[in-house]
Design a protein around this motif. Structure first.
Motif, short mmCIF file in Angstrom:
data_model
loop_
_atom_site.label_atom_id
_atom_site.label_comp_id
_atom_site.label_asym_id
_atom_site.label_seq_id
_atom_site.Cartn_x
_atom_site.Cartn_y
_atom_site.Cartn_z
N ALA A 55 0.84 -1.21 0.00
CA ALA A 55 0.00 0.00 0.00
C ALA A 55 0.87 1.26 0.00
O ALA A 55 0.55 2.25 -0.68
N TYR A 56 1.99 1.25 0.74
CA TYR A 56 2.88 2.42 0.78
C TYR A 56 3.53 2.66 -0.58
O TYR A 56 3.67 3.81 -1.02
N LEU A 57 3.94 1.60 -1.24
CA LEU A 57 4.55 1.75 -2.56
C LEU A 57 3.56 2.36 -3.56
O LEU A 57 3.93 3.21 -4.38
N ARG A 58 2.33 1.94 -3.50
CA ARG A 58 1.33 2.47 -4.43
C ARG A 58 1.00 3.93 -4.11
O ARG A 58 0.84 4.76 -5.01
N HIS A 92 3.45 5.38 -6.57
CA HIS A 92 2.60 4.81 -7.64
C HIS A 92 3.27 3.57 -8.26
O HIS A 92 3.22 3.38 -9.47
N TYR A 93 3.87 2.79 -7.37
CA TYR A 93 4.60 1.60 -7.82
C TYR A 93 3.80 0.37 -7.41
O TYR A 93 3.41 0.20 -6.24
N ARG A 116 6.46 1.17 -12.18
CA ARG A 116 6.10 2.45 -11.56
C ARG A 116 5.26 3.26 -12.55
O ARG A 116 5.71 3.60 -13.65
N TYR A 117 4.04 3.51 -12.16
CA TYR A 117 3.09 4.20 -13.03
C TYR A 117 3.29 5.72 -12.93
O TYR A 117 3.75 6.24 -11.91
N PRO A 118 2.91 6.43 -13.97
CA PRO A 118 3.15 7.89 -13.97
C PRO A 118 2.23 8.66 -13.06
O PRO A 118 2.55 9.79 -12.67
#
Length: 328
Positions: free
Chosen positions: A295-298, A302-303, A310-312
């Protein structure tokens, strides 16, 4: 006439075809006293000879079978006379009907109870006790088999759970490394925008408690392993080198370990200091740790840990979802 009669008489006497011969009875010789004594002795010997167990058992078996096969009552017996006095007739029954019997059908016994021979020498009730023990043994055996099946099922479930937890632990360490790498890349981009500094000099000197608790355990474990490695190296070198020996080819880390470098890089990390926040995070279940890291990465970068991409933007268009099952 006389000559004729004599002639006929001679002819009758000579008619052998019609003659009958009577068999004489065999002559019975009188039994002597000695023969009679021998005969009586043989008969007494036969009568006095005790029968073997096999012969006695065979006689009892024949008598028992004869008694069991006979289904009619002896009309001359005293029991039959007593029953007849009570109104018994052959083919009928005595006494009242059993409870629950219909009027159309008479379920009373028409013949006496059958004879059951007891072969063993055990007392009355021993058979019931044997049946009870046998039933208990069978129940215990069934319970044991059921318990084994349950234990086998629990063992497989436990093995499966352990494999899943081990797999998740590896995923947790992998997510920690991703968080650390993205954090370092972001700090280096802010600190060195022109990227003109030697990468070897960009080593972070952030204190341990200044690192996010999500991957603080990774940094601390790495520091502990590095400290142990250096201590072992220092011990080995102290056993084979003199203190004043100086090796010009010795690298920076070796000199730091041996205390030969005048200007050492000191990292503000106290590995022996208590860290309640890290202890609380370490006490969490493995799935909970992984869920927080993913959840923290997202949210932070945005990963997607499962997409390895990794999304923009925060919409993360194209990502199937938050869990690994959604990415299968």
């Amino acid at each position: 006439m006389a000559s004729d009669q004599s002639k006929n008489g001679s002819e009758e006497d000579d008619d052998y075809m019609n003659m009958t011969f009577e068999e004489k009875e065999p002559s019975k010789k009188a039994e002597t006293l000695m023969q009679r004594k021998k005969r009586l002795a043989r008969e007494a010997e036969v009568k006095g000879r005790p029968k073997s167990k096999a012969e006695l058992a065979e006689e009892e078996r024949k008598k028992r079978e004869a008694a069991l096969n006979s289904t009619t009552l002896d009309t001359k017996s005293k029991g039959f006379k007593m029953m007849a006095a009570l109104g018994y007739k052959p083919g009928s029954a005595l006494g009242v009907s059993r409870s629950g019997a219909s009027e159309a059908k008479d379920d009373r016994l028409l013949e006496p109870l059958g004879l059951e021979m007891k072969d063993s020498r055990s007392g009355i009730g021993a058979d019931a006790e044997k049946k009870r023990k046998f039933r208990e043994e069978m129940e215990a055996q069934a319970d044991g088999e059921k318990k084994q099946k349950v234990e086998a099922g629990d063992f497989r479930e436990r093995q499966q759970k352990e494999r899943e937890e081990k797999k998740m632990e590896g995923q947790v360490w992998g997510a920690m490394k991703v968080c650390e790498r993205l954090e370092e890349e972001e700090e280096e981009a802010e600190r060195y925008p022109d990227n003109d500094t030697d990468p070897a000099k960009r080593k972070s000197t952030k204190p341990l408690k200044g690192i996010n608790v999500l991957w603080r355990g990774l940094v601390k474990q790495r520091a502990i392993n590095d400290r142990d490695r250096r201590m072992r190296y220092d011990l080995q070198q102290s056993l084979v080198r003199r203190p004043e020996y100086d090796d010009p080819d010795e690298d920076k880390e070796d000199k730091m370990a041996l205390g030969k470098k005048t200007e050492t890089e000191e990292v503000d990390i106290d590995l022996d200091e208590d860290d309640e926040e890290l202890d609380e995070f370490a006490a969490l279940e493995v799935p909970e740790k992984l869920s927080r890291l993913v959840a923290y990465l997202r949210e932070r970068w945005h990963y997607c840990f499962w997409c390895k991409f990794r999304y923009p933007d925060k919409e993360m268009e194209g990502c199937p979802g938050l869990t690994e099952e959604e990415h299968d």
